[in-house]
Design an enzyme around this catalytic site. Structure first.
Site, PDB file in Angstrom:
ATOM      1  N   LYS A  49       1.181  -0.966   0.288  1.00 18.47           N
ATOM      2  CA  LYS A  49       0.329  -0.303  -0.246  1.00 18.47           C
ATOM      3  C   LYS A  49       0.837   1.323   0.213  1.00 18.47           C
ATOM      4  CE  LYS A  49      -4.007   1.857   1.715  1.00 18.47           C
ATOM      5  NZ  LYS A  49      -3.499   3.324   2.254  1.00 18.47           N
ATOM      6  N   PHE A 121      -2.833   0.211 -10.386  1.00 17.17           N
ATOM      7  CA  PHE A 121      -2.658  -0.513  -9.633  1.00 17.17           C
ATOM      8  C   PHE A 121      -3.800  -1.115 -10.408  1.00 17.17           C
ATOM      9  CE2 PHE A 121      -3.770   2.442  -6.101  1.00 17.17           C
ATOM     10  CZ  PHE A 121      -4.574   2.562  -6.666  1.00 17.17           C
ATOM     11  N   ARG A 191     -17.004   1.546  -1.810  1.00 16.31           N
ATOM     12  CA  ARG A 191     -16.675   0.295  -1.160  1.00 16.31           C
ATOM     13  C   ARG A 191     -17.146  -1.380  -0.602  1.00 16.31           C
ATOM     14  NH1 ARG A 191     -12.468   2.874   2.072  1.00 16.31           N
ATOM     15  NH2 ARG A 191     -14.087   4.866   1.813  1.00 16.31           N
ATOM     16  N   LYS A 197      -7.975  -3.318   2.516  1.00 16.75           N
ATOM     17  CA  LYS A 197      -6.275  -2.691   2.726  1.00 16.75           C
ATOM     18  C   LYS A 197      -5.994  -3.599   4.448  1.00 16.75           C
ATOM     19  CE  LYS A 197      -8.885   1.312   4.962  1.00 16.75           C
ATOM     20  NZ  LYS A 197      -8.941   2.375   4.845  1.00 16.75           N
TER      21      LYS A 197
END
Length: 283
Positions: A49, A121, A191, A197
């Site tokens: 990340k 990404f 989301r 994460k």
């Protein structure tokens, strides 16, 4: 149609693989949920990340997550492919403030941008699941004339123990944590567990609605922020501030990121402390 655009022109925009957007509209991005032990890992890819500023290239212009145009130098964006790219504008581990300052400036600092990378990404407009999009991304980047636009290195997830060890290794080296992409998931805004994460702490965003005065050594300056959570509840955040930030606190109406450790029985964040103002504000 009241916006003055014909149906034919709208269809042409979508056919080109670009998202129709107004100057004030934020791009419809895939947002991360939080990884928890016990989640199935069989179909996930793992990457570092990157602690930078979310960047969205729509095929013609570069935008922040909040929908603000990024004033990058022409040499930085000109070689990028004419397809949407989702990634992180990154200056290196431990250099978030440098990245945020570079992206925030409306007068491009050439030297500062030379230190930036666009760590890509995902390909939002590409068909198929993430595994198929990843293959297309790795074939597309980096462009010959833009080595600063790089595909994020990905590998398959295995076990929670391996994931935990990797997260700790990345954090010890100055990184922020890990990201997991579900291999079979299409790119869809919002989301969800398609994107996760994994960090040593939880974080979230809230809107500043008030400044609470300090006491004792903080008399005459900020004691705590009063913030509003997405569900409308309010929370006091009194830790994590430097003296400079207490003298010049985040303004009312701004969005901050805070970190915390789990939640109370009522579902409120525990031990909430200030992390930063969201980087794409005030551009």
């Amino acid at each position: 149609m009241t916006d003055g655009l014909s149906r034919r022109r709208l269809l042409a925009v979508f056919a080109a693989g670009l998202w129709l957007r107004w100057a004030t509209a934020a791009p419809a991005l895939l947002l991360a949920g939080v990884y928890r032990r016990g989640m199935p890992l069989a179909d996930y890819w793992v990457s570092e990340k990157y602690d930078g500023v979310r960047g969205y290239w729509d095929g013609q212009r570069l935008w922040t997550r909040g929908g603000e145009p990024v004033a990058a130098p022409a040499w930085f964006t000109a070689p990028l492919p004419a397809v949407p790219l989702d990634g992180e504008l990154w200056a290196g581990r431990g250099r978030f403030e440098q990245a945020a300052s570079t992206v925030r400036s409306q007068t491009p600092d050439d030297a500062a941008w030379r230190a930036m990378r666009f760590m890509v990404f995902d390909l939002p407009a590409a068909p198929g699941g993430f595994t198929e999009r990843l293959s297309a991304l790795e074939a597309l980047l980096p462009p010959r004339d833009a080595p600063w636009a790089q595909p994020v290195a990905q590998h398959r997830a295995t076990t929670h123990a391996a994931l935990q060890a990797e997260m700790e290794r990345v954090v010890r080296a100055g990184g922020e944590g890990l990201v997991l992409h579900r291999g079979g998931a299409p790119y869809r805004a919002g989301r969800s567990d398609d994107l996760l994460k994994f960090k040593p702490y939880d974080d979230a965003e809230a809107r500043v609605v008030g400044h609470l005065p300090g006491k004792g050594r903080h008399a005459g300056r900020l004691g705590a922020l009063l913030v509003e959570l997405p569900d409308g509840r309010r929370l006091r955040i009194g830790g994590g501030f430097s003296d400079v930030q207490r003298d010049d606190p985040p303004p009312v109406g701004s969005t901050i990121t805070y970190r915390y450790n789990g939640t109370t029985a009522a579902g409120l964040p525990r031990f909430a402390r200030f992390l930063r103002v969201r980087a794409d504000q005030g551009l």
